[in-house]
Every structure is written in C-alpha cells, then in structure tokens.
Scaffold this active site. Structure first.
Site, PDB file in Angstrom:
ATOM      1  N   ARG A 109       1.143  -1.161   0.080  1.00 35.64           N
ATOM      2  CA  ARG A 109      -0.042  -0.049   0.021  1.00 35.64           C
ATOM      3  C   ARG A 109       0.942   1.338   0.078  1.00 35.64           C
ATOM      4  NH1 ARG A 109      -5.382   1.248   1.593  1.00 35.64           N
ATOM      5  NH2 ARG A 109      -5.722   3.304   2.494  1.00 35.64           N
ATOM      6  N   HIS A 136      -6.805   1.318  -6.855  1.00 33.20           N
ATOM      7  CA  HIS A 136      -7.348   0.515  -5.618  1.00 33.20           C
ATOM      8  C   HIS A 136      -8.223  -0.675  -6.102  1.00 33.20           C
ATOM      9  CE1 HIS A 136      -7.913  -0.503  -1.734  1.00 33.20           C
ATOM     10  NE2 HIS A 136      -8.613   0.630  -1.264  1.00 33.20           N
ATOM     11  N   GLN A 139     -10.341  -2.883  -3.795  1.00 31.74           N
ATOM     12  CA  GLN A 139     -11.706  -2.229  -3.544  1.00 31.74           C
ATOM     13  C   GLN A 139     -12.705  -2.473  -4.336  1.00 31.74           C
ATOM     14  OE1 GLN A 139     -12.311  -0.201  -0.536  1.00 31.74           O
ATOM     15  NE2 GLN A 139     -14.286  -1.025  -1.260  1.00 31.74           N
ATOM     16  N   ASP A 226     -16.525   9.165  -2.581  1.00 34.90           N
ATOM     17  CA  ASP A 226     -15.498   8.983  -1.555  1.00 34.90           C
ATOM     18  C   ASP A 226     -14.970  10.211  -1.149  1.00 34.90           C
ATOM     19  OD1 ASP A 226     -13.068   7.443  -0.511  1.00 34.90           O
ATOM     20  OD2 ASP A 226     -11.953   7.380  -2.551  1.00 34.90           O
ATOM     21  N   CYS A 265     -16.093   3.815  -0.076  1.00 33.48           N
ATOM     22  CA  CYS A 265     -15.060   2.810   0.377  1.00 33.48           C
ATOM     23  C   CYS A 265     -14.639   2.973   1.825  1.00 33.48           C
ATOM     24  CB  CYS A 265     -14.091   2.631  -0.600  1.00 33.48           C
ATOM     25  SG  CYS A 265     -13.006   4.112  -0.419  1.00 33.48           S
ATOM     26  N   ARG A 293     -14.239  -6.555   1.755  1.00 37.84           N
ATOM     27  CA  ARG A 293     -12.928  -6.672   1.536  1.00 37.84           C
ATOM     28  C   ARG A 293     -12.210  -7.704   1.940  1.00 37.84           C
ATOM     29  NH1 ARG A 293     -10.309  -1.700   1.278  1.00 37.84           N
ATOM     30  NH2 ARG A 293      -8.518  -3.155   1.041  1.00 37.84           N
TER      31      ARG A 293
END
Length: 306
Positions: A109, A136, A139, A226, A265, A293
C-alpha cells in the site's frame, strides 16, 4: 520457473479471470457463513506467509488482509518505513528480491505506483496492489461482489460516481470495461479526467464525463462517492468549495432508481461528500462493502497463490 500471479490492476485481467477470483471469494465466504467449525478453506494458506508493506496508513486494508490470511490458515508479516530498510533508502527491487526468499506473497500500500511495478518486476512471488495514488483494485473487487450480492449481475447496469476523480474512480473505470457496465463520472470541470477517455474508447467502453452530479445520477443503479481529501489537506478549503455541489444527499439519491444502492469505500466524512441520512440510510450497503474487502481479498490471495 513460472511467472508469479500478480494482482496489480483490474485492466490487466480478462473477465474470465476476474470472475474466477470472485467465485473463489464467494465460495470461501459462503463456506464460513454456513457455520462449519472447520471450513475446508481454513487450511488453504497453511504454511504460507504474506508480507504486507504499508507506506500509507490503513484500517480496512490492514485488518482485512491480516484477518483473511489467518482465517485461511496462513501467517502475516507487517512492514512499515519505521521498521524496515525501505525507510532508510533500500530500493524496492532489493526489497522484492529479499522478501521473495522469505514469504509466499507480498501486498503493498503505497503512494507511488512505480514502487508497485518495481516490486512486481523483481519479486519471485505474487505481488498484490493494496492501493496506490492511481488505483485501488482490491476495493473494486469487493464493490462488484457487494453489488451482485444485492442486485445480481452488474453487467449492463449504470453506475454513477460523483466527487473527485481519484484512484478509486480510476479503478471503477477499469471495472466498467471488464465487467461491462455503464459508468457516469461527475466531477468539477477542473478535475474531469479526460485523459482516461482514450483508453476507454479503445476498449469499447461506455463512460460519460460530466460536471453535473444530477446528470450522472439520473436513473443509476448504483451511486458511489469517496472522501474529498485523499490527496492531502493543504488545499482542503479550495477542494471543499469545488466539490460541495457533488455531495450525495437524499435529493441527489432521489434521482437514481428507486432501488439504487449507495457505496463509499470509507473512511467517510458525514456532511462533506455524503450526508448522514444517505450513508446510514436504507439504500446504503457500505458495511457489506467493507466486510467484502475481507472476502474478496481471500479470493485474490487464493488465486495468486494457486
């Protein structure tokens, strides 16, 4: 020696492979949900170790990968800049070579997508993109899984994104091509990602860019947003003013289909990108999305490690 199965970005896969990963995720989730004391998948990763590199802080990515790996019978090692040589200048290539001698897969990450690519280029084990500034994909696998659990196939549906054209939005673009749904992306004029259009057109996709949130959401099956401040807080006031018209509130949701779902998310900032009555309301599936997830990443781990 065969090449490792990396999971770097959704656009690198065909639909068959993506469906295979989601099928694995669904099988693992349902087996555990059936209440078996010792699910068959509880030993799937026995003897395997996942190294997780965090150059950006995390709640869901850290917990979901760690819990997921342990539920599959495996082990995890967590590395940050403060407790590894990455923070002291060791190259990602050398880190990849060393970790490949110790572990069976690596999740990273990071801000810089080039670090992800360098890691994958030099690793002899699978590398998983846990997030970069440009995408991402983990996700999105959870998001598609969540939508289809509630509404069936996402193919042919309409998804509306409103807010910042960030890394998650870009992965929604990738997913729209591979899973075959329409995507409408509403952003302030200065943030509209026209640079994405060439790839979408070459792939035969259906992407609409607009600076009007109402136009994007009209008749949509799914509304997504988001946080506005994923790129940092230095220009928070300016970004707040730019993005305020793209806030998802009850009035905006009313333009979508009556049975439309809402996703985010997380982490969420109620009153900024979304109002409390939407994210905590009956159309919101954000908690299922967050749970998935865990399950989607189990599918990714299972696929990557064969």
């Amino acid at each position: 020696m065969p090449q490792p199965r990396h999971f770097l970005d959704i656009d690198r896969f065909d639909l068959t492979t993506l469906r295979r990963i989601l099928d694995l995720a669904g099988t693992i989730k349902s087996e555990r949900a059936n209440g078996r004391k010792r699910p068959k998948t509880a030993t799937l990763m026995r003897g395997r170790t996942l190294a997780m590199i965090f150059e950006k802080p995390s709640t869901r990515t850290r917990v979901s990968f760690e819990v997921g790996m342990k539920q599959l019978g495996g082990h995890v090692v967590v590395l940050t800049d403060s407790d590894s040589q990455l923070g002291r200048g060791e190259s990602m290539a050398d880190t990849a070579r060393v970790l490949s001698r110790y572990v069976d897969a690596i999740m990273i990450r990071t801000n810089d997508p080039q670090k992800l690519l360098d890691l994958a280029q030099h690793a002899a084990v699978p590398v998983i993109n846990g997030l970069t500034d440009t995408s991402h994909p983990c996700q999105l696998m959870a998001d598609v899984m969540t939508f289809e659990e509630h509404r069936g196939s996402i193919a042919g549906r309409t998804v509306a994104w409103t807010g910042d054209a960030n890394n998650v939005a870009r992965s929604w673009v990738h997913a729209s091509i591979r899973f075959g749904f329409r995507l409408r992306l509403a952003c302030p004029p200065a943030l509209l990602p026209f640079r994405w259009l060439d790839w979408v057109r070459a792939e035969g996709g259906d992407l609409m860019l607009t600076d009007r949130a109402e136009q994007a959401v009209e008749g949509a099956d799914l509304v997504v947003t988001d946080t506005w401040f994923s790129m940092g807080m230095k220009e928070a006031e300016k970004r707040h003013n730019e993005l305020a018209p793209y806030r998802v509130d009850a009035k905006l949701m009313a333009r979508a289909k009556a049975d439309a779902l809402f996703m985010h998310c997380l982490p969420a900032h109620r009153g900024q990108e979304v109002t409390a009555d939407v994210i905590d309301g009956p159309q919101s599936v954000v908690w299922d999305e967050a749970e998935n997830r865990l399950h989607a990443q189990k599918g990714i781990l299972a696929w990557c490690m064969g």
